[in-house]
Design an enzyme around this catalytic site. Structure first.
Site, PDB file in Angstrom:
ATOM      1  N   ASP A 106       0.681  -1.271  -0.096  1.00 38.25           N
ATOM      2  CA  ASP A 106       0.066   0.156  -0.019  1.00 38.25           C
ATOM      3  C   ASP A 106       0.932   1.434   0.099  1.00 38.25           C
ATOM      4  O   ASP A 106       0.189   2.308  -0.235  1.00 38.25           O
ATOM      5  CB  ASP A 106      -0.885  -0.052   1.228  1.00 38.25           C
ATOM      6  CG  ASP A 106      -0.245  -0.299   2.545  1.00 38.25           C
ATOM      7  OD1 ASP A 106       0.988   0.154   2.887  1.00 38.25           O
ATOM      8  OD2 ASP A 106      -0.895  -0.856   3.419  1.00 38.25           O
ATOM      9  N   HIS A 121       6.583  -7.696  -1.105  1.00 36.62           N
ATOM     10  CA  HIS A 121       5.620  -8.296  -2.053  1.00 36.62           C
ATOM     11  C   HIS A 121       5.175  -7.405  -3.274  1.00 36.62           C
ATOM     12  O   HIS A 121       4.247  -7.316  -3.710  1.00 36.62           O
ATOM     13  CB  HIS A 121       4.377  -8.579  -1.080  1.00 36.62           C
ATOM     14  CG  HIS A 121       4.575  -9.930  -0.386  1.00 36.62           C
ATOM     15  ND1 HIS A 121       3.907 -10.290   0.510  1.00 36.62           N
ATOM     16  CD2 HIS A 121       5.489 -10.778  -0.400  1.00 36.62           C
ATOM     17  CE1 HIS A 121       4.306 -11.404   1.217  1.00 36.62           C
ATOM     18  NE2 HIS A 121       5.511 -11.661   0.809  1.00 36.62           N
ATOM     19  N   CYS A 132       7.263  -8.557 -20.945  1.00 40.22           N
ATOM     20  CA  CYS A 132       8.618  -7.892 -20.971  1.00 40.22           C
ATOM     21  C   CYS A 132       8.843  -7.279 -19.869  1.00 40.22           C
ATOM     22  O   CYS A 132       8.150  -7.079 -18.852  1.00 40.22           O
ATOM     23  CB  CYS A 132       8.708  -7.174 -22.316  1.00 40.22           C
ATOM     24  SG  CYS A 132       7.722  -5.548 -22.565  1.00 40.22           S
ATOM     25  N   CYS A 153       0.374  -3.989 -22.857  1.00 35.51           N
ATOM     26  CA  CYS A 153       1.836  -3.393 -22.685  1.00 35.51           C
ATOM     27  C   CYS A 153       1.896  -2.635 -24.138  1.00 35.51           C
ATOM     28  O   CYS A 153       1.648  -3.242 -25.154  1.00 35.51           O
ATOM     29  CB  CYS A 153       2.776  -4.642 -22.552  1.00 35.51           C
ATOM     30  SG  CYS A 153       4.558  -4.051 -23.122  1.00 35.51           S
TER      31      CYS A 153
HETATM   32  C1  BJW Z   1      -3.288  -6.308  13.594  1.00 36.65           C
HETATM   33  C2  BJW Z   1      -4.304  -5.591  13.738  1.00 36.65           C
HETATM   34  C3  BJW Z   1      -3.909  -4.275  14.223  1.00 36.65           C
HETATM   35  C4  BJW Z   1      -5.180  -7.346  12.729  1.00 36.65           C
HETATM   36  N1  BJW Z   1      -2.781  -4.088  14.668  1.00 36.65           N
HETATM   37  N2  BJW Z   1      -2.216  -6.410  13.893  1.00 36.65           N
HETATM   38  C5  BJW Z   1       7.432 -23.013   2.632  1.00 36.65           C
HETATM   39  C6  BJW Z   1       6.339 -23.904   3.137  1.00 36.65           C
HETATM   40  C7  BJW Z   1       5.094 -23.713   2.868  1.00 36.65           C
HETATM   41  C8  BJW Z   1       4.889 -23.060   1.620  1.00 36.65           C
HETATM   42  C9  BJW Z   1       5.661 -22.038   0.950  1.00 36.65           C
HETATM   43  C10 BJW Z   1       6.967 -21.993   1.442  1.00 36.65           C
HETATM   44  N3  BJW Z   1       7.748 -21.231   0.806  1.00 36.65           N
HETATM   45  C11 BJW Z   1       6.829 -20.722  -0.329  1.00 36.65           C
HETATM   46  C12 BJW Z   1       5.627 -21.136   0.085  1.00 36.65           C
HETATM   47  C13 BJW Z   1       4.560 -20.921  -0.709  1.00 36.65           C
HETATM   48  C14 BJW Z   1       4.095 -19.635  -0.435  1.00 36.65           C
HETATM   49  C15 BJW Z   1       3.293 -19.755   1.250  1.00 36.65           C
HETATM   50  O1  BJW Z   1       4.110 -18.966   1.907  1.00 36.65           O
HETATM   51  N4  BJW Z   1       2.244 -20.287   1.299  1.00 36.65           N
HETATM   52  C16 BJW Z   1       1.591 -20.850   2.773  1.00 36.65           C
HETATM   53  C17 BJW Z   1       0.466 -19.645   2.883  1.00 36.65           C
HETATM   54  C18 BJW Z   1       1.424 -22.232   2.979  1.00 36.65           C
HETATM   55  N5  BJW Z   1       4.876 -18.320  -0.641  1.00 36.65           N
HETATM   56  C19 BJW Z   1       4.970 -17.830  -1.602  1.00 36.65           C
HETATM   57  O2  BJW Z   1       4.498 -18.432  -2.752  1.00 36.65           O
HETATM   58  C20 BJW Z   1       5.936 -16.790  -1.730  1.00 36.65           C
HETATM   59  N6  BJW Z   1       6.994 -16.954  -2.970  1.00 36.65           N
HETATM   60  C21 BJW Z   1       8.049 -17.700  -2.555  1.00 36.65           C
HETATM   61  O3  BJW Z   1       8.396 -18.274  -1.534  1.00 36.65           O
HETATM   62  O4  BJW Z   1       8.630 -18.396  -3.870  1.00 36.65           O
HETATM   63  C22 BJW Z   1       9.506 -19.247  -3.746  1.00 36.65           C
HETATM   64  C23 BJW Z   1       8.783 -20.628  -3.829  1.00 36.65           C
HETATM   65  C24 BJW Z   1       7.610 -20.561  -4.552  1.00 36.65           C
HETATM   66  C25 BJW Z   1       6.871 -21.693  -4.143  1.00 36.65           C
HETATM   67  C26 BJW Z   1       7.209 -22.682  -3.247  1.00 36.65           C
HETATM   68  C27 BJW Z   1       8.206 -22.653  -2.661  1.00 36.65           C
HETATM   69  C28 BJW Z   1       9.203 -21.605  -2.816  1.00 36.65           C
HETATM   70  C29 BJW Z   1       5.160 -15.604  -2.434  1.00 36.65           C
HETATM   71  C30 BJW Z   1       4.158 -15.060  -1.340  1.00 36.65           C
HETATM   72  C31 BJW Z   1       3.560 -13.913  -1.906  1.00 36.65           C
HETATM   73  C32 BJW Z   1       2.370 -13.434  -1.102  1.00 36.65           C
HETATM   74  N7  BJW Z   1       1.618 -12.379  -1.777  1.00 36.65           N
HETATM   75  C33 BJW Z   1       0.451 -11.755  -1.127  1.00 36.65           C
HETATM   76  C34 BJW Z   1      -0.370 -11.055  -2.124  1.00 36.65           C
HETATM   77  C35 BJW Z   1       0.484  -9.666  -2.384  1.00 36.65           C
HETATM   78  C36 BJW Z   1      -0.244  -8.683  -3.359  1.00 36.65           C
HETATM   79  C37 BJW Z   1      -1.546  -8.089  -2.812  1.00 36.65           C
HETATM   80  O5  BJW Z   1      -1.152  -7.365  -1.865  1.00 36.65           O
HETATM   81  O6  BJW Z   1      -2.563  -8.415  -3.444  1.00 36.65           O
HETATM   82  O7  BJW Z   1       0.955 -10.993  -0.052  1.00 36.65           O
HETATM   83  S1  BJW Z   1      -0.509 -12.937  -0.031  1.00 36.65           S
HETATM   84  C38 BJW Z   1      -1.024 -11.900   1.142  1.00 36.65           C
HETATM   85  O8  BJW Z   1      -0.533 -12.587   2.453  1.00 36.65           O
HETATM   86  C39 BJW Z   1      -0.188 -10.746   0.813  1.00 36.65           C
HETATM   87  C40 BJW Z   1       0.271 -10.495   2.137  1.00 36.65           C
HETATM   88  O9  BJW Z   1       1.537  -9.656   2.002  1.00 36.65           O
HETATM   89  C41 BJW Z   1       0.639 -11.761   2.855  1.00 36.65           C
HETATM   90  C42 BJW Z   1       0.832 -11.836   4.149  1.00 36.65           C
HETATM   91  O10 BJW Z   1      -0.468 -11.434   5.131  1.00 36.65           O
HETATM   92  P1  BJW Z   1      -0.319 -10.552   5.954  1.00 36.65           P
HETATM   93  O11 BJW Z   1       0.377  -9.390   5.960  1.00 36.65           O
HETATM   94  O12 BJW Z   1       0.296 -11.438   7.186  1.00 36.65           O
HETATM   95  O13 BJW Z   1      -1.794 -10.408   6.493  1.00 36.65           O
HETATM   96  P2  BJW Z   1      -3.082 -11.205   7.118  1.00 36.65           P
HETATM   97  O14 BJW Z   1      -4.301 -10.717   6.853  1.00 36.65           O
HETATM   98  O15 BJW Z   1      -2.862 -12.674   6.869  1.00 36.65           O
HETATM   99  O16 BJW Z   1      -2.651 -11.041   8.671  1.00 36.65           O
HETATM  100  C43 BJW Z   1      -3.081  -9.846   9.455  1.00 36.65           C
HETATM  101  C44 BJW Z   1      -2.576  -9.883  10.698  1.00 36.65           C
HETATM  102  O17 BJW Z   1      -2.357  -8.617  11.415  1.00 36.65           O
HETATM  103  C45 BJW Z   1      -3.317 -10.891  11.647  1.00 36.65           C
HETATM  104  O18 BJW Z   1      -2.381 -11.663  12.347  1.00 36.65           O
HETATM  105  C46 BJW Z   1      -4.270 -10.177  12.603  1.00 36.65           C
HETATM  106  O19 BJW Z   1      -4.200 -10.603  13.969  1.00 36.65           O
HETATM  107  C47 BJW Z   1      -3.308  -8.610  12.587  1.00 36.65           C
HETATM  108  N8  BJW Z   1      -4.070  -7.559  12.926  1.00 36.65           N
HETATM  109  N9  BJW Z   1      -5.446  -5.982  13.027  1.00 36.65           N
HETATM  110  C48 BJW Z   1      -1.920  -5.095  14.581  1.00 36.65           C
HETATM  111  N10 BJW Z   1      -4.802  -3.250  14.118  1.00 36.65           N
HETATM  112 ZN    ZN Z   2       5.540  -6.006 -22.793  1.00 37.98          ZN
END
Ligand code: BJW
Ligand code: ZN
Length: 260
Positions: A106, A121, A132, A153
């Site tokens: 954001d 991210h 590209c 693009c």
């Molecule tokens: C408060 C509050 C307040 C509420 N104050 N707190 C190893 C093991 C298993 C799986 C994998 C692994 N390595 C990779 C993977 C696959 C995958 C993964 O992790 N999967 C798991 C879910 C199982 N990871 C990936 O694919 C990543 N790539 C990668 O590792 O490449 C190499 C690879 C690939 C494949 C296999 C192996 C290796 C890429 C991850 C990309 C995530 N993308 C997103 C979308 C981004 C674009 C967009 O914004 O649209 O990123 S998904 C979404 O989740 C977004 C966020 O950044 C991310 C994390 O979420 P976040 O920020 O934690 O939000 P919430 O909603 O989940 O939690 C909010 C928290 O706030 C809560 O705890 C509340 O309690 C708290 N809260 N109010 C403070 N006021």
């Molecule tokens: Zn292009």
């Protein structure tokens, strides 16, 4: 320890630290009105945001994914950084070394004045070609956009996409390098507002802890990171992060309170 004692201990850990790495997630923007992913607000037209933030969704229906990101961009128009974002910017200014690793797309940390922001991210403010190297501000990619359309693009005609990292995609190489540097050199890792389930970010605190860094967590809910945290502050980050500042830092956060 009582809540007050936890807070006091956390403030002491922060005051003792020279090299701080911060990892933030969607929760730090919650008080700015930005919905989290896994919370109740993480639904769009009844669909989970998690299903739309994938390469599969984009291949299947790029126009729907663009509608989702367009809606999120519109939602960010009147949104401002909160006290939690601002507290992190103040903390950075008084430390020798400081890294702000954010999973958020954001842009609110930069808006709050943080300088060394590492966007793990990507960013919703930029669009890039799905084939590209062309990239441009998302506002330009969406100029004249209507629901159902997919920006193309200008160089190669392939569909443009938001410059964010979806599941299964690798994080930007420079961001991974800087995260590695932060994990290696920090003496404190402060984790705020993340569910701690998305890799590789979820593992950062574990790696830093294994190297001897202290870990503070700020989250109203328990997460997998709670298990290794020296302190878990169970409150909203807009409230808890300013509480971690020392007196002088606080004065910088609220420069006018004494005059008011
Ligand atoms: C408060 C509050 C307040 C509420 N104050 N707190 C190893 C093991 C298993 C799986 C994998 C692994 N390595 C990779 C993977 C696959 C995958 C993964 O992790 N999967 C798991 C879910 C199982 N990871 C990936 O694919 C990543 N790539 C990668 O590792 O490449 C190499 C690879 C690939 C494949 C296999 C192996 C290796 C890429 C991850 C990309 C995530 N993308 C997103 C979308 C981004 C674009 C967009 O914004 O649209 O990123 S998904 C979404 O989740 C977004 C966020 O950044 C991310 C994390 O979420 P976040 O920020 O934690 O939000 P919430 O909603 O989940 O939690 C909010 C928290 O706030 C809560 O705890 C509340 O309690 C708290 N809260 N109010 C403070 N006021
Ligand atoms: Zn292009």
């Amino acid at each position: 320890m009582t809540g007050a004692e936890q807070r006091e201990h956390a403030r002491w850990l922060v005051s003792e630290s020279r090299a701080i790495a911060v990892l933030t997630g969607a929760g730090v923007s919650a008080e700015s009105g930005v919905p989290t992913f896994r919370g109740a607000g993480g639904l769009w037209r009844g669909r989970s945001a998690m299903d739309l933030a994938t390469p599969e969704a984009f291949r299947r229906d790029p126009s729907e994914v663009w509608e989702f990101y367009h809606a999120r961009l519109m939602g960010l128009r009147d949104v401002a950084p909160n006290e939690g974002h601002r507290a992190l910017a103040v903390l950075e200014a008084s430390r020798e070394r400081f890294w702000l690793l954010t999973q958020n797309v954001d842009g609110l940390h930069r808006q709050a004045g943080s300088a060394n922001v590492i966007e793990l991210h990507g960013t919703i403010r930029t669009a890039r070609c799905s084939r590209c190297a062309r990239s441009l501000p998302i506002s330009e990619a969406l100029r004249g956009w209507t629901p159902g359309a997919v920006p193309a693009c200008e160089t190669c005609s392939a569909p443009m996409r938001p410059d964010v990292v979806w599941f299964g995609e690798t994080l930007p190489e420079p961001a991974l390098r800087q995260a590695e540097e932060a994990i290696t050199h920090c003496d404190l890792m402060l984790v705020a507002g993340t569910s701690g389930v998305v890799q590789p970010a979820a593992a950062f605190a574990f790696h830093a802890r294994a190297r001897g860094a202290r870990v503070i967590e700020v989250n109203p809910e328990e997460t997998p990171i709670s298990a290794i945290a020296d302190v878990s502050l169970r409150g909203p980050s807009a409230h808890e992060l300013p509480e971690l500042l020392g007196e002088q830092e606080r004065a910088r956060l609220n420069p006018h309170t004494e005059d008011d």
